[in-house]
Write a protein that holds these residues in place. Structure first.
Motif, PDB file in Angstrom:
ATOM      1  N   CYS A   4      13.913  28.121  54.461  1.00 51.80           N
ATOM      2  CA  CYS A   4      13.102  28.086  55.674  1.00 51.80           C
ATOM      3  C   CYS A   4      12.151  29.281  55.644  1.00 51.80           C
ATOM      4  O   CYS A   4      12.566  30.424  55.866  1.00 51.80           O
ATOM      5  CB  CYS A   4      13.999  28.146  56.908  1.00 51.80           C
ATOM      6  SG  CYS A   4      13.097  28.146  58.470  1.00 51.80           S
ATOM      7  N   PHE A  24      25.691  20.856  59.914  1.00 54.30           N
ATOM      8  CA  PHE A  24      24.266  21.190  59.921  1.00 54.30           C
ATOM      9  C   PHE A  24      23.820  21.626  61.313  1.00 54.30           C
ATOM     10  O   PHE A  24      23.091  22.605  61.463  1.00 54.30           O
ATOM     11  CB  PHE A  24      23.399  20.023  59.434  1.00 54.30           C
ATOM     12  CG  PHE A  24      21.940  20.338  59.558  1.00 54.30           C
ATOM     13  CD1 PHE A  24      21.308  21.146  58.626  1.00 54.30           C
ATOM     14  CD2 PHE A  24      21.199  19.876  60.646  1.00 54.30           C
ATOM     15  CE1 PHE A  24      19.958  21.474  58.772  1.00 54.30           C
ATOM     16  CE2 PHE A  24      19.854  20.194  60.784  1.00 54.30           C
ATOM     17  CZ  PHE A  24      19.233  20.994  59.843  1.00 54.30           C
ATOM     18  N   ASP A  25      24.235  20.887  62.335  1.00 55.99           N
ATOM     19  CA  ASP A  25      23.820  21.226  63.705  1.00 55.99           C
ATOM     20  C   ASP A  25      24.284  22.626  64.104  1.00 55.99           C
ATOM     21  O   ASP A  25      23.539  23.371  64.744  1.00 55.99           O
ATOM     22  CB  ASP A  25      24.350  20.197  64.700  1.00 55.99           C
ATOM     23  CG  ASP A  25      23.671  18.844  64.544  1.00 55.99           C
ATOM     24  OD1 ASP A  25      22.551  18.793  63.994  1.00 55.99           O
ATOM     25  OD2 ASP A  25      24.264  17.837  64.969  1.00 55.99           O
ATOM     26  N   GLN A  28      22.156  25.083  62.166  1.00 54.92           N
ATOM     27  CA  GLN A  28      20.817  25.110  62.745  1.00 54.92           C
ATOM     28  C   GLN A  28      20.800  25.969  64.008  1.00 54.92           C
ATOM     29  O   GLN A  28      19.895  26.782  64.204  1.00 54.92           O
ATOM     30  CB  GLN A  28      20.351  23.690  63.056  1.00 54.92           C
ATOM     31  CG  GLN A  28      18.918  23.626  63.518  1.00 54.92           C
ATOM     32  CD  GLN A  28      18.451  22.212  63.764  1.00 54.92           C
ATOM     33  OE1 GLN A  28      19.196  21.398  64.298  1.00 54.92           O
ATOM     34  NE2 GLN A  28      17.230  21.920  63.363  1.00 54.92           N
ATOM     35  N   ALA A  34      15.111  25.246  60.417  1.00 57.01           N
ATOM     36  CA  ALA A  34      14.447  23.969  60.745  1.00 57.01           C
ATOM     37  C   ALA A  34      14.188  23.814  62.237  1.00 57.01           C
ATOM     38  O   ALA A  34      14.245  22.725  62.776  1.00 57.01           O
ATOM     39  CB  ALA A  34      15.249  22.789  60.214  1.00 57.01           C
ATOM     40  N   THR A  35      13.873  24.915  62.909  1.00 58.54           N
ATOM     41  CA  THR A  35      13.586  24.838  64.344  1.00 58.54           C
ATOM     42  C   THR A  35      12.131  25.162  64.674  1.00 58.54           C
ATOM     43  O   THR A  35      11.733  25.038  65.826  1.00 58.54           O
ATOM     44  CB  THR A  35      14.489  25.786  65.158  1.00 58.54           C
ATOM     45  OG1 THR A  35      14.294  27.121  64.702  1.00 58.54           O
ATOM     46  CG2 THR A  35      15.950  25.398  65.042  1.00 58.54           C
ATOM     47  N   GLY A  38       9.832  22.591  60.921  1.00 61.30           N
ATOM     48  CA  GLY A  38      10.684  21.463  60.548  1.00 61.30           C
ATOM     49  C   GLY A  38      10.558  20.992  59.116  1.00 61.30           C
ATOM     50  O   GLY A  38      11.284  20.102  58.690  1.00 61.30           O
ATOM     51  N   CYS A  40      11.540  22.265  56.404  1.00 60.49           N
ATOM     52  CA  CYS A  40      12.690  22.587  55.564  1.00 60.49           C
ATOM     53  C   CYS A  40      13.940  21.801  55.922  1.00 60.49           C
ATOM     54  O   CYS A  40      14.958  21.926  55.250  1.00 60.49           O
ATOM     55  CB  CYS A  40      12.992  24.073  55.649  1.00 60.49           C
ATOM     56  SG  CYS A  40      13.464  24.597  57.319  1.00 60.49           S
ATOM     57  N   GLU A  41      13.886  20.976  56.935  1.00 59.74           N
ATOM     58  CA  GLU A  41      15.105  20.309  57.400  1.00 59.74           C
ATOM     59  C   GLU A  41      15.783  19.496  56.303  1.00 59.74           C
ATOM     60  O   GLU A  41      16.995  19.581  56.128  1.00 59.74           O
ATOM     61  CB  GLU A  41      14.827  19.415  58.606  1.00 59.74           C
ATOM     62  CG  GLU A  41      16.110  18.797  59.136  1.00 59.74           C
ATOM     63  CD  GLU A  41      15.930  18.041  60.431  1.00 59.74           C
ATOM     64  OE1 GLU A  41      16.883  17.350  60.816  1.00 59.74           O
ATOM     65  OE2 GLU A  41      14.858  18.137  61.057  1.00 59.74           O
ATOM     66  N   ARG A  45      19.464  20.343  54.968  1.00 54.71           N
ATOM     67  CA  ARG A  45      20.533  19.339  55.052  1.00 54.71           C
ATOM     68  C   ARG A  45      21.139  19.076  53.676  1.00 54.71           C
ATOM     69  O   ARG A  45      22.345  18.891  53.554  1.00 54.71           O
ATOM     70  CB  ARG A  45      20.007  18.047  55.661  1.00 54.71           C
ATOM     71  CG  ARG A  45      19.811  18.126  57.156  1.00 54.71           C
ATOM     72  CD  ARG A  45      19.399  16.779  57.728  1.00 54.71           C
ATOM     73  NE  ARG A  45      19.154  16.852  59.142  1.00 54.71           N
ATOM     74  CZ  ARG A  45      20.099  16.762  60.079  1.00 54.71           C
ATOM     75  NH1 ARG A  45      21.357  16.574  59.731  1.00 54.71           N
ATOM     76  NH2 ARG A  45      19.788  16.853  61.354  1.00 54.71           N
TER      77      ARG A  45
END
Length: 76
Positions: A4, A24-25, A28, A34-35, A38, A40-41, A45
């Motif tokens: 990221c 992941f959540d 995050q 990834a906030t 995005g 790199c999400e 993951r």
């Protein structure tokens, strides 16, 4: 390797949290990966999905690096 760019979060940081059993959540929320943009999400993951005790970090690093080079964020 930095996964990221916006938050300067590395694959090692993500892997460490994933190996500790975080989803992941949860990762995050904890790392804010990834906030922002995005991009790199998907890569983040992938790192989480690939982090199991049976997979060496060198293999993980090589797989994530090839994924990142193949699918660079068009916004950058």
């Amino acid at each position: 390797m930095i996964v990221c760019v916006c938050r300067r979060i590395s694959d090692r940081e993500i892997a460490r949290h994933a190996r500790a059993g975080m989803s992941f959540d949860e990762i995050q929320f904890e790392l804010t990966v990834a906030t922002q943009c995005g991009c790199c999400e998907g890569c983040a993951r992938d790192v989480v999905a690939q982090c199991s005790p049976s997979r060496p970090v060198a293999t993980l690093h090589n797989e994530v690096a090839s994924h990142t080079m193949a699918g660079a964020c068009p916004a950058l």
